[in-house]
Design a protein around this motif. Structure first.
Motif, mmCIF file in Angstrom:
data_model
loop_
_atom_site.group_PDB
_atom_site.id
_atom_site.type_symbol
_atom_site.label_atom_id
_atom_site.label_comp_id
_atom_site.label_asym_id
_atom_site.label_seq_id
_atom_site.Cartn_x
_atom_site.Cartn_y
_atom_site.Cartn_z
ATOM 1 N N SER A 151 0.520 -1.314 0.139
ATOM 2 C CA SER A 151 -0.041 0.396 0.238
ATOM 3 C C SER A 151 0.998 1.298 0.301
ATOM 4 O O SER A 151 1.022 2.338 -0.795
ATOM 5 C CB SER A 151 -0.605 0.459 1.212
ATOM 6 N N ARG A 152 1.341 1.163 0.983
ATOM 7 C CA ARG A 152 2.833 2.524 0.555
ATOM 8 C C ARG A 152 3.719 2.867 -0.267
ATOM 9 O O ARG A 152 4.372 3.616 -0.749
ATOM 10 C CB ARG A 152 3.807 2.127 2.073
ATOM 11 N N GLU A 153 3.984 1.628 -1.397
ATOM 12 C CA GLU A 153 4.661 1.779 -2.306
ATOM 13 C C GLU A 153 3.430 2.081 -3.618
ATOM 14 O O GLU A 153 3.965 2.605 -5.101
ATOM 15 C CB GLU A 153 4.936 0.219 -3.124
ATOM 16 N N LEU A 154 2.260 1.922 -3.398
ATOM 17 C CA LEU A 154 1.277 2.091 -4.836
ATOM 18 C C LEU A 154 1.870 3.820 -5.496
ATOM 19 O O LEU A 154 1.932 4.472 -4.227
ATOM 20 C CB LEU A 154 -0.315 2.874 -4.243
ATOM 21 N N PRO A 155 1.567 3.672 -6.657
ATOM 22 C CA PRO A 155 2.411 4.882 -7.498
ATOM 23 C C PRO A 155 1.774 6.357 -6.819
ATOM 24 O O PRO A 155 -0.339 5.605 -6.728
ATOM 25 C CB PRO A 155 2.292 4.757 -8.103
ATOM 26 N N LEU A 156 0.781 7.396 -6.980
ATOM 27 C CA LEU A 156 0.007 8.328 -6.911
ATOM 28 C C LEU A 156 -1.008 8.570 -7.832
ATOM 29 O O LEU A 156 -0.750 8.060 -9.432
ATOM 30 C CB LEU A 156 0.822 9.401 -6.941
ATOM 31 N N GLY A 157 -1.899 8.603 -7.344
ATOM 32 C CA GLY A 157 -3.248 8.544 -8.994
ATOM 33 C C GLY A 157 -4.301 9.525 -8.429
ATOM 34 O O GLY A 157 -4.201 10.360 -7.622
ATOM 35 N N GLY A 158 -4.689 9.731 -9.588
ATOM 36 C CA GLY A 158 -5.814 10.258 -9.221
ATOM 37 C C GLY A 158 -5.391 12.601 -9.145
ATOM 38 O O GLY A 158 -4.454 12.389 -8.733
ATOM 39 N N ARG A 159 -6.024 12.711 -8.473
ATOM 40 C CA ARG A 159 -6.318 14.629 -8.045
ATOM 41 C C ARG A 159 -5.713 14.132 -6.892
ATOM 42 O O ARG A 159 -4.612 15.923 -7.028
ATOM 43 C CB ARG A 159 -7.372 15.499 -8.075
ATOM 44 N N GLY A 160 -5.247 13.696 -6.030
ATOM 45 C CA GLY A 160 -4.768 13.434 -4.584
ATOM 46 C C GLY A 160 -5.406 14.412 -3.665
ATOM 47 O O GLY A 160 -4.953 15.127 -2.214
ATOM 48 N N ALA A 161 -7.103 14.681 -3.619
ATOM 49 C CA ALA A 161 -7.044 16.192 -3.384
ATOM 50 C C ALA A 161 -8.233 15.152 -2.053
ATOM 51 O O ALA A 161 -8.197 14.207 -2.107
ATOM 52 C CB ALA A 161 -8.379 16.453 -4.198
ATOM 53 N N ILE A 162 -8.205 16.145 -1.133
ATOM 54 C CA ILE A 162 -8.074 15.660 0.408
ATOM 55 C C ILE A 162 -10.104 15.853 0.639
ATOM 56 O O ILE A 162 -10.015 17.010 0.647
ATOM 57 C CB ILE A 162 -7.804 15.973 1.369
ATOM 58 N N SER A 163 -10.819 14.888 0.863
ATOM 59 C CA SER A 163 -12.072 15.519 0.724
ATOM 60 C C SER A 163 -12.625 14.750 2.475
ATOM 61 O O SER A 163 -12.327 13.549 2.486
ATOM 62 C CB SER A 163 -13.072 14.582 0.138
#
Length: 97
Positions: free
Chosen positions: A36-48
């Motif tokens: 899980s920690r190694e997943l690449p960034l995906g999407g906008r990365g926004a916090i909701s």
């Protein structure tokens, strides 16, 4: 030497088997967490932020207003999905004697 007084050999064998399963479960949990920690960034990365009530299933006193839903709850849901959110002054100021 048995760690538990009067334990049977069957109990000790079953306990050792359970311990081995617990150790393997912990190792698997750590492997999944590392993935899980190694997943690449995906999407906008926004916090909701989504508001919810833990009092949904709480029993109230007779005649008491349901505590998990008040009159502005639907409005909060709308503000939570707008770009500006609720703002900084969304809650009314209260004064007590």
């Amino acid at each position: 030497m048995n760690p538990f007084p009067n334990e049977t050999p069957e109990y000790r064998a079953a306990r050792e088997e359970l311990l081995a399963a617990e150790v393997e479960l912990r190792r698997q949990t750590e492997r999944v967490a590392a993935q899980s920690r190694e997943l690449p960034l995906g999407g906008r990365g926004a916090i909701s932020h989504w508001w919810s009530s833990e009092l949904l299933t709480a029993l109230g006193d007779p005649g008491e207003h349901p505590r998990h839903v008040d009159y502005v709850w639907p409005i909060w849901a709308v503000f939570d999905v707008t770009p500006d959110g609720r703002g900084t002054d969304w809650h009314p100021a209260l004064e007590y004697d």
